[in-house]
Design an enzyme around this catalytic site. Structure first.
Site, PDB file in Angstrom:
ATOM      1  N   TYR A 108       6.016  44.298  26.708  1.00 15.15           N
ATOM      2  CA  TYR A 108       5.332  43.272  27.502  1.00 15.15           C
ATOM      3  C   TYR A 108       6.303  42.227  28.039  1.00 15.15           C
ATOM      4  CZ  TYR A 108       6.089  40.813  23.137  1.00 15.15           C
ATOM      5  OH  TYR A 108       6.703  40.264  22.041  1.00 15.15           O
ATOM      6  N   GLY A 109       7.587  42.346  27.651  1.00 17.88           N
ATOM      7  CA  GLY A 109       8.541  41.279  27.969  1.00 17.88           C
ATOM      8  C   GLY A 109       9.723  41.783  28.753  1.00 17.88           C
ATOM      9  N   THR A 110      10.903  41.484  28.232  1.00 19.23           N
ATOM     10  CA  THR A 110      12.137  41.772  28.959  1.00 19.23           C
ATOM     11  C   THR A 110      12.467  43.258  29.023  1.00 19.23           C
ATOM     12  OG1 THR A 110      13.419  41.475  26.942  1.00 19.23           O
ATOM     13  CG2 THR A 110      13.115  39.539  28.335  1.00 19.23           C
ATOM     14  N   LEU A 111      11.726  44.090  28.279  1.00 16.32           N
ATOM     15  CA  LEU A 111      11.990  45.535  28.339  1.00 16.32           C
ATOM     16  C   LEU A 111      11.255  46.224  29.480  1.00 16.32           C
ATOM     17  CD1 LEU A 111      11.936  46.363  24.516  1.00 16.32           C
ATOM     18  CD2 LEU A 111      13.851  46.809  26.062  1.00 16.32           C
ATOM     19  N   GLU A 130      15.629  43.791  19.245  1.00 12.60           N
ATOM     20  CA  GLU A 130      14.612  42.809  18.841  1.00 12.60           C
ATOM     21  C   GLU A 130      14.873  42.229  17.456  1.00 12.60           C
ATOM     22  OE1 GLU A 130      13.219  42.000  21.296  1.00 12.60           O
ATOM     23  OE2 GLU A 130      12.975  43.755  22.561  1.00 12.60           O
TER      24      GLU A 130
END
Ligand code: PCA
Length: 160
Positions: free
Chosen positions: A10-13, A85
């Site tokens: 949901y983020g920087t990936l 992470e």
């Protein structure tokens, strides 16, 4: 691909976000895009720390049905993502139900913060993260961080 698992990012990936290459440019593990979707439960997704990192906080019911992408990955790639992470020291990961945009649903791994300062719940809750969003809180990549001795992201987020 043998030995596969599903991960919801949901983020920087996500595609087009600053850490997508961590996955896509790493040859030793495999991944394939499954689809886009949203968490079945609402979660608070905030941007925090001096490096503007996105975090889903483990407080289901608050915030939004968070948008993201589902990937099928092998265990080598899972280890690779865990390294980025800092699992399980910083992010934990949990299985959570994802509603895919094609109408199907899947249980997927999602990185989540279990221990956090209460006041992070005062921050704006996002629904669909982008490092370049109107929030103006541009993500600071790991290699660009100053890493001063007196500052620890983990302590900042956990309130230690
Ligand atoms: N990377 C993981 C968790 C937050 C982040 O920036 C992701 O994209 O899902």
């Amino acid at each position: 691909m043998s030995d596969t698992q599903l991960v919801f990012v949901y983020g920087t990936l996500k595609k087009g976000e600053p850490n997508h290459e961590w996955m896509s440019e790493w040859e030793a593990g495999s991944f394939s895009f499954v689809g886009c979707g949203k968490t079945a439960l609402k979660f608070p997704l905030v941007i925090a720390s001096r490096y503007n990192i996105p975090f889903v906080l483990d407080r289901p019911g608050l915030g939004h049905n968070v948008a993201g992408e589902i990937y099928k990955i092998d265990s080598a790639m899972m280890n690779r993502l865990d390294e980025l992470e800092d699992y399980p020291i910083f992010y934990n990961r949990k299985q959570t139900l994802i509603h895919l945009n094609d109408g199907t649903e899947q249980m997927c791994w999602m990185y989540i913060i279990e221990k956090f300062r209460d006041d992070l719940l005062q921050l704006p809750f996002l629904e669909d993260y982008s490092a370049q969003g109107t929030h103006g809180l541009v993500y600071c990549e790991r290699l660009m961080r100053d890493n001063p001795q007196e500052y620890s992201v983990i302590n900042d987020i956990q309130g230690n």
